[in-house]
Design a protein around this motif. Structure first.
Motif, PDB file in Angstrom:
ATOM      1  N   VAL A   1      -4.884  -5.394  -7.858  1.00 57.93           N
ATOM      2  CA  VAL A   1      -5.133  -4.770  -6.566  1.00 57.93           C
ATOM      3  C   VAL A   1      -6.179  -5.596  -5.825  1.00 57.93           C
ATOM      4  O   VAL A   1      -7.102  -6.133  -6.422  1.00 57.93           O
ATOM      5  CB  VAL A   1      -5.602  -3.298  -6.742  1.00 57.93           C
ATOM      6  CG1 VAL A   1      -6.933  -3.233  -7.479  1.00 57.93           C
ATOM      7  CG2 VAL A   1      -5.692  -2.583  -5.407  1.00 57.93           C
TER       8      VAL A   1
ATOM      9  N   GLU B   1      -4.896   0.613 -10.871  1.00 56.35           N
ATOM     10  CA  GLU B   1      -5.793   0.586 -12.018  1.00 56.35           C
ATOM     11  C   GLU B   1      -5.184   1.304 -13.213  1.00 56.35           C
ATOM     12  O   GLU B   1      -5.353   0.877 -14.359  1.00 56.35           O
ATOM     13  CB  GLU B   1      -7.134   1.207 -11.636  1.00 56.35           C
ATOM     14  CG  GLU B   1      -7.921   0.356 -10.627  1.00 56.35           C
ATOM     15  CD  GLU B   1      -9.189   1.031 -10.161  1.00 56.35           C
ATOM     16  OE1 GLU B   1      -9.368   2.249 -10.447  1.00 56.35           O
ATOM     17  OE2 GLU B   1     -10.012   0.359  -9.498  1.00 56.35           O
TER      18      GLU B   1
ATOM     19  N   GLU C   1      -8.690  -5.789  -2.198  1.00 58.93           N
ATOM     20  CA  GLU C   1      -9.289  -5.027  -1.105  1.00 58.93           C
ATOM     21  C   GLU C   1      -9.275  -5.867   0.162  1.00 58.93           C
ATOM     22  O   GLU C   1      -9.700  -7.021   0.156  1.00 58.93           O
ATOM     23  CB  GLU C   1     -10.716  -4.612  -1.448  1.00 58.93           C
ATOM     24  CG  GLU C   1     -11.345  -3.728  -0.392  1.00 58.93           C
ATOM     25  CD  GLU C   1     -12.747  -3.272  -0.760  1.00 58.93           C
ATOM     26  OE1 GLU C   1     -13.297  -2.393  -0.058  1.00 58.93           O
ATOM     27  OE2 GLU C   1     -13.297  -3.798  -1.761  1.00 58.93           O
TER      28      GLU C   1
ATOM     29  N   TYR D   1      -6.911  -0.965   0.222  1.00 63.63           N
ATOM     30  CA  TYR D   1      -6.433  -1.571  -1.014  1.00 63.63           C
ATOM     31  C   TYR D   1      -4.917  -1.756  -0.993  1.00 63.63           C
ATOM     32  O   TYR D   1      -4.178  -0.887  -0.513  1.00 63.63           O
ATOM     33  CB  TYR D   1      -6.813  -0.696  -2.203  1.00 63.63           C
ATOM     34  CG  TYR D   1      -8.296  -0.716  -2.505  1.00 63.63           C
ATOM     35  CD1 TYR D   1      -8.868  -1.754  -3.239  1.00 63.63           C
ATOM     36  CD2 TYR D   1      -9.122   0.317  -2.056  1.00 63.63           C
ATOM     37  CE1 TYR D   1     -10.233  -1.775  -3.515  1.00 63.63           C
ATOM     38  CE2 TYR D   1     -10.488   0.301  -2.331  1.00 63.63           C
ATOM     39  CZ  TYR D   1     -11.028  -0.752  -3.056  1.00 63.63           C
ATOM     40  OH  TYR D   1     -12.368  -0.779  -3.320  1.00 63.63           O
TER      41      TYR D   1
ATOM     42  N   GLN E   1       0.862  -1.182   0.000  1.00 63.05           N
ATOM     43  CA  GLN E   1       0.000   0.000   0.000  1.00 63.05           C
ATOM     44  C   GLN E   1       0.897   1.229   0.000  1.00 63.05           C
ATOM     45  O   GLN E   1       1.680   1.439   0.923  1.00 63.05           O
ATOM     46  CB  GLN E   1      -0.925   0.003   1.223  1.00 63.05           C
ATOM     47  CG  GLN E   1      -1.974   1.106   1.204  1.00 63.05           C
ATOM     48  CD  GLN E   1      -2.863   1.043   2.425  1.00 63.05           C
ATOM     49  OE1 GLN E   1      -2.517   1.584   3.473  1.00 63.05           O
ATOM     50  NE2 GLN E   1      -4.014   0.378   2.307  1.00 63.05           N
TER      51      GLN E   1
ATOM     52  N   GLN F   1      -5.155   2.245  -4.954  1.00 62.10           N
ATOM     53  CA  GLN F   1      -6.128   1.683  -5.884  1.00 62.10           C
ATOM     54  C   GLN F   1      -6.047   2.368  -7.252  1.00 62.10           C
ATOM     55  O   GLN F   1      -6.021   1.707  -8.297  1.00 62.10           O
ATOM     56  CB  GLN F   1      -7.539   1.820  -5.326  1.00 62.10           C
ATOM     57  CG  GLN F   1      -8.610   1.223  -6.239  1.00 62.10           C
ATOM     58  CD  GLN F   1     -10.013   1.556  -5.779  1.00 62.10           C
ATOM     59  OE1 GLN F   1     -10.223   2.533  -5.056  1.00 62.10           O
ATOM     60  NE2 GLN F   1     -10.982   0.742  -6.184  1.00 62.10           N
ATOM     61  N   LYS F   2      -5.971   3.688  -7.260  1.00 60.90           N
ATOM     62  CA  LYS F   2      -5.915   4.428  -8.518  1.00 60.90           C
ATOM     63  C   LYS F   2      -4.632   4.121  -9.285  1.00 60.90           C
ATOM     64  O   LYS F   2      -4.646   3.975 -10.510  1.00 60.90           O
ATOM     65  CB  LYS F   2      -6.023   5.929  -8.240  1.00 60.90           C
ATOM     66  CG  LYS F   2      -7.402   6.359  -7.756  1.00 60.90           C
ATOM     67  CD  LYS F   2      -7.451   7.857  -7.488  1.00 60.90           C
ATOM     68  CE  LYS F   2      -8.839   8.293  -7.038  1.00 60.90           C
ATOM     69  NZ  LYS F   2      -8.905   9.748  -6.736  1.00 60.90           N
TER      70      LYS F   2
ATOM     71  N   SER G   1      -4.791   4.185   0.868  1.00 62.65           N
ATOM     72  CA  SER G   1      -5.544   3.138   0.183  1.00 62.65           C
ATOM     73  C   SER G   1      -6.112   3.620  -1.151  1.00 62.65           C
ATOM     74  O   SER G   1      -6.013   2.931  -2.175  1.00 62.65           O
ATOM     75  CB  SER G   1      -6.676   2.650   1.082  1.00 62.65           C
ATOM     76  OG  SER G   1      -7.486   1.708   0.412  1.00 62.65           O
ATOM     77  N   GLU G   2      -6.694   4.798  -1.170  1.00 60.08           N
ATOM     78  CA  GLU G   2      -7.309   5.316  -2.392  1.00 60.08           C
ATOM     79  C   GLU G   2      -6.268   5.556  -3.483  1.00 60.08           C
ATOM     80  O   GLU G   2      -6.476   5.203  -4.647  1.00 60.08           O
ATOM     81  CB  GLU G   2      -8.066   6.612  -2.084  1.00 60.08           C
ATOM     82  CG  GLU G   2      -8.807   7.175  -3.285  1.00 60.08           C
ATOM     83  CD  GLU G   2      -9.581   8.443  -2.944  1.00 60.08           C
ATOM     84  OE1 GLU G   2     -10.054   9.117  -3.884  1.00 60.08           O
ATOM     85  OE2 GLU G   2      -9.708   8.759  -1.746  1.00 60.08           O
TER      86      GLU G   2
END
Length: 203
Positions: free
Chosen positions: A108, A102, A110, A115, A89, A98-99, A94-95
């Motif tokens: 990734v 992707e 959860e 994430y 991480q 994730q971005k 976390s956000e």
């Protein structure tokens, strides 16, 4: 002539201090780096990034030898390991993690803690596993951990046969001596690669 000689000595001294050549020994960086490859390293580096190859002091080596490992996590990153897979991480965010995953087509997952990117270095650096090897518990599992300030998580690319931070924890900055800036690889042949050592011998 004397000035030229002094200038040459000065330049040689600077190069000798800032640059170092090392020969790779052992199997912990298979197969991107193999025993007998050479690396050129630079001592006066200011920043460490995820994925950097670094020359570091090994805290549990009685002979005081230096080791080459890959920086897998920076201060503030969170990580864990499960069934030999490494989960990262970025900066504990976390956000953002994730971005990033992707955007770069990274796997990734959860968890209850947010994430995490699964095995982020396998895509870019050729990190490998040998599922036939029986490995100690330390190489299969690590609890959720945050890397402390001025410390760096260092892992071998051959994840199933590497004495690294999974045994002795994140490495303080002053244990890291230089950064790899160029790799001189031995010529590869098919016969050499299929006969490569899969594990270091007991010493």
């Amino acid at each position: 002539m004397k000035k030229v000689f002094i200038l040459f000595l000065l330049l040689f001294g600077i190069l000798f201090y800032t640059l170092r050549f090392y020969t790779l020994e052992g199997t912990s960086m298979n197969y991107g780096l193999i025993e007998g490859d050479y690396v050129l390293t630079y001592r006066l580096f200011n920043t460490i990034e995820r994925g950097d190859l670094l020359v570091m002091k090994h805290p549990e080596d009685p002979k005081g030898r230096l080791y080459i490992k890959r920086c897998a996590a920076l201060p503030g990153d969170r990580f864990f390991q499960k069934e030999r897979s490494f989960y990262l991480q970025i900066a504990g965010d976390s956000e953002h993690t994730q971005k990033l995953a992707e955007a770069h087509d990274l796997e990734v997952v959860e968890t209850k803690d947010g994430y995490f990117i699964k095995d982020p270095y396998m895509k870019y650096y050729g990190v490998v596993h040998n599922w036939r090897l029986k490995v100690p518990y330390e190489l299969t599992y690590m609890p959720l951990t945050a890397v402390q300030e001025e410390h760096y998580l260092m892992l071998g690319d051959y994840r199933d046969n590497s004495a690294d931070s999974r045994f002795f924890g994140a490495v303080p900055r002053d244990w890291i001596f230089s950064k790899v800036i160029y790799i001189f690889k031995r010529p590869r042949t098919w016969e050499m690669l299929i006969n490569i050592k899969e594990a270091d011998e007991e010493k």
